[in-house]
Motif scaffolding. Structure first.
Motif, short mmCIF file in Angstrom:
data_model
loop_
_atom_site.label_atom_id
_atom_site.label_comp_id
_atom_site.label_asym_id
_atom_site.label_seq_id
_atom_site.Cartn_x
_atom_site.Cartn_y
_atom_site.Cartn_z
N ILE A 1 0.85 -1.21 0.00
CA ILE A 1 0.00 0.00 0.00
C ILE A 1 0.88 1.25 0.00
N SER A 2 0.78 2.04 -1.07
CA SER A 2 1.39 3.36 -1.08
C SER A 2 0.42 4.35 -0.47
N THR A 3 0.94 5.32 0.27
CA THR A 3 0.06 6.36 0.83
C THR A 3 0.56 7.73 0.41
N GLY A 4 -0.35 8.60 0.01
CA GLY A 4 0.05 9.98 -0.27
C GLY A 4 -0.83 10.64 -1.32
N GLU B 1 0.15 12.95 -3.14
CA GLU B 1 1.02 13.39 -4.23
C GLU B 1 1.31 12.29 -5.25
N LEU B 2 0.83 11.08 -5.02
CA LEU B 2 1.30 9.95 -5.83
C LEU B 2 0.35 9.58 -6.96
N VAL B 3 0.93 9.28 -8.12
CA VAL B 3 0.18 8.66 -9.22
C VAL B 3 0.97 7.45 -9.69
N GLN C 1 2.54 16.59 -8.26
CA GLN C 1 2.54 15.14 -8.01
C GLN C 1 3.83 14.46 -8.47
N ILE C 2 4.10 13.28 -7.90
CA ILE C 2 5.23 12.44 -8.31
C ILE C 2 4.71 11.03 -8.54
N ILE C 3 5.58 10.20 -9.08
CA ILE C 3 5.16 8.84 -9.42
C ILE C 3 5.46 7.91 -8.23
N ALA C 4 4.52 7.04 -7.92
CA ALA C 4 4.75 6.02 -6.88
C ALA C 4 5.81 5.05 -7.37
N SER C 5 6.95 5.05 -6.71
CA SER C 5 8.05 4.17 -7.14
C SER C 5 8.30 3.05 -6.14
N ASN C 6 8.04 3.33 -4.87
CA ASN C 6 8.43 2.37 -3.82
C ASN C 6 7.71 1.05 -3.95
N THR C 7 6.40 1.12 -4.21
CA THR C 7 5.65 -0.13 -4.30
C THR C 7 6.17 -0.98 -5.46
N PHE C 8 6.62 -0.32 -6.53
CA PHE C 8 7.14 -1.08 -7.67
C PHE C 8 8.47 -1.74 -7.32
N THR D 1 2.79 -1.08 4.33
CA THR D 1 2.42 0.28 3.95
C THR D 1 3.70 1.07 3.74
N ILE D 2 3.61 2.07 2.86
CA ILE D 2 4.77 2.90 2.57
C ILE D 2 4.38 4.36 2.75
N GLY D 3 5.17 5.05 3.55
CA GLY D 3 4.92 6.47 3.81
C GLY D 3 3.87 6.65 4.89
N GLY D 4 3.64 7.91 5.21
CA GLY D 4 2.62 8.22 6.22
C GLY D 4 2.95 7.67 7.60
N HIS E 1 -0.09 14.65 8.25
CA HIS E 1 -0.76 13.78 7.30
C HIS E 1 -0.33 12.32 7.44
N ASP E 2 0.38 12.01 8.50
CA ASP E 2 0.89 10.65 8.68
C ASP E 2 -0.09 9.83 9.51
N LEU E 3 -0.94 9.10 8.82
CA LEU E 3 -2.12 8.50 9.44
C LEU E 3 -2.03 6.99 9.61
N GLY F 1 8.49 6.55 3.69
CA GLY F 1 8.12 6.88 2.32
C GLY F 1 9.27 7.26 1.42
N ASN F 2 10.31 7.83 1.98
CA ASN F 2 11.42 8.23 1.11
C ASN F 2 11.90 7.02 0.33
N PRO F 3 12.04 7.15 -0.98
CA PRO F 3 12.25 5.97 -1.82
C PRO F 3 13.46 5.12 -1.42
N VAL F 4 14.59 5.73 -1.12
CA VAL F 4 15.75 4.90 -0.77
C VAL F 4 15.53 4.26 0.60
P1 AMP Z 1 6.00 10.31 3.96
O1 AMP Z 1 6.66 9.25 4.79
O2 AMP Z 1 4.62 9.95 3.56
O3 AMP Z 1 6.09 11.65 4.64
O4 AMP Z 1 6.84 10.44 2.62
C1 AMP Z 1 8.18 10.84 2.63
C2 AMP Z 1 8.63 11.16 1.21
O5 AMP Z 1 8.55 9.99 0.42
C3 AMP Z 1 7.77 12.19 0.52
O6 AMP Z 1 8.61 12.99 -0.28
C4 AMP Z 1 6.84 11.38 -0.35
O7 AMP Z 1 6.40 12.07 -1.49
C5 AMP Z 1 7.73 10.21 -0.73
N1 AMP Z 1 6.95 9.01 -0.99
C6 AMP Z 1 6.03 8.45 -0.16
N2 AMP Z 1 5.52 7.33 -0.67
C7 AMP Z 1 6.12 7.16 -1.88
C8 AMP Z 1 6.02 6.17 -2.91
N3 AMP Z 1 5.19 5.12 -2.80
N4 AMP Z 1 6.81 6.31 -4.01
C9 AMP Z 1 7.65 7.35 -4.10
N5 AMP Z 1 7.81 8.31 -3.17
C10 AMP Z 1 7.05 8.23 -2.07
#
Ligand code: AMP
Ligand code: MG
Length: 387
Positions: free
Chosen positions: A172-175, A177-179, A189-196, A237-240, A246-248, A288-291
């Motif tokens: 599950i990606s959360t955000g 900003e993601l498409v 917006q940015i592209i969801a990369s982490n889930t991939f 889950t990724i991010g948030g 907004h971190d729910l 959420g940070n990709p690396v």
């Molecule tokens: P967050 O932990 O939600 O605050 O996200 C931290 C950073 O990671 C933000 O810059 C987000 O835009 C980015 N991010 C969160 N989820 C993803 C995702 N699935 N793919 C790429 N970047 C993400």
């Protein structure tokens, strides 16, 4: 904050090994065999020729022998080879009992039904019966099956193997900003990369990952996506997961009954991390940070998925190599530095920001530094996780 190794212990305590299933050998590569197997025959089942040539009895240089028959792979010679005679023989053919050598064809001169031996060569070129493996010989488990293992199991006449069930993993990606890749992102917006990336990693680990829709940064959306988890063994889950407004993830997972096991790990990148049980599934909340997400994948998700497949409680495999460039002292957190390892040694990349997927993509190692590690000079040995 807890250490990486304490965090791993918590995770292993939450990761239940899954059941097993029997599958055809053709599908077994990459799966974890969880029951030992026994060879069902000797290999080779008979003394076999290792070369193309002539089956001879105690040959000597200059000897002239009559060729009285032939043995080929799948077709033994049924007659008797007597002194003064020999047979034509090919690789893989059963070697008659009184034959002592296979004299390679390059070392004889043939003239009609006769050969003359010019050179004895080295060795007898006969593979003894059972020289590879014997009936009843075992392969122990647990073991992740490689292509080489599958070849060996096939030779042992094992048509099916008992393997660990593949962990079903919901991602599950959360955000807001993601498409998804391929969509048209809006200006913010940015592209969801982490889930991939994690999906690819999970496939390589033998799991069955599934991408759920992106959850938006509001409770109803996150709740709706959690409702789609279904029968997953592991929910990621990724991010948030940090402490922003907004971190729910922690809030919603908590409302759904998750008992949170821990929250912050003393590591770079990837500090915010949570885990717990959510119904029948284990849940892991990655940063959420990709690396950070990918490093947490290597350091935490991969060992958890291996544990679920019955491979025990093992952290990511580490090797060591000499430094090819110096390092400044490390801070209070365990640092997983993106690095390049070559025969000359390990070099950490200059840019280590946890958002730089291009640097991660150029890396083939995560150089691991203990908290408060002092400065290091060229030639010192350091640990790394191969990527
Ligand atoms: P967050 O932990 O939600 O605050 O996200 C931290 C950073 O990671 C933000 O810059 C987000 O835009 C980015 N991010 C969160 N989820 C993803 C995702 N699935 N793919 C790429 N970047 C993400
Ligand atoms: Mg976010």
């Amino acid at each position: 904050m807890i250490s990486v190794s304490d965090a791993l212990d918590h995770l292993f305590a939450l990761a239940n090994p899954l059941g097993s299933e029997e599958i055809p050998l053709i599908d077994a590569a990459g799966r974890v065999m969880v029951a030992p197997v026994r060879a069902r025959r000797d290999q080779p089942p008979f003394a076999a020729s290792a070369m193309d040539g002539y089956g001879t009895i105690d040959p000597t240089v200059g000897q002239k022998l009559e060729v009285i028959g032939e043995a080929a792979a799948g077709h033994r010679f049924d007659g008797e080879v007597t002194p003064g005679t020999c047979i034509r023989i090919f690789t893989g053919a059963p070697v008659p009992e009184n034959i002592t050598h296979v004299t390679i064809q390059e070392n004889v001169t043939r003239d009609g039904d006769h050969i003359t031996i010019n050179d004895l060569g080295t060795g007898d070129n006969i593979r003894p019966a059972g020289g590879d493996f014997k009936d009843g010989q075992t392969i122990s488990s647990p073991r992740r099956l490689t292509a080489n293992d599958v070849a060996l199991l096939a030779a042992m006449n094992i048509p099916t193997v008992t393997v660990a069930r593949q962990p079903k993993v919901a991602l599950i990606s959360t955000g807001d900003e993601l498409v998804m890749p391929g969509e048209n992102p809006g200006p913010d917006q940015i592209i969801a990369s982490n889930t991939f990336g994690l999906h690819a990693m999970l496939r390589n680990l033998g799991a069955m990952p599934r991408l759920l829709p992106i959850a938006r940064d509001n409770e109803p959306s996150l709740r709706a996506v959690f409702d789609l988890v279904d029968d997953a063994d592991l929910v990621i889950t990724i991010g948030g997961a940090s402490v922003g407004d907004h971190d729910l993830v922690a809030k919603v997972a908590g409302d759904l009954g998750m008992e949170r096991a821990f929250y912050k790990v003393a590591m770079r990148p990837g500090k915010p991390l949570m885990s717990g049980r959510l119904g029948d599934a284990m849940m892991m909340g990655l940063p959420g940070n990709p690396v950070s997400a990918m490093v947490c994948g290597h350091v935490f998700v991969a060992p958890v998925v291996r544990a679920m497949q019955g491979l025990g409680h093992q952290p990511a495999l580490r090797y060591s190599a000499q430094l090819a460039a110096p390092l400044v002292s490390n801070g209070p957190r365990e640092h997983y530095m993106r690095a390049d390892v070559t025969p000359e040694g390990l070099t950490a990349f200059e840019r280590q920001d946890s958002s730089l997927l291009s640097v991660l993509g150029a890396s083939n190692a995560l150089l691991v530094r203990a908290p408060h590690d002092p400065p290091r000079s060229v030639g010192e040995k350091v640990d790394y996780i191969p990527l």
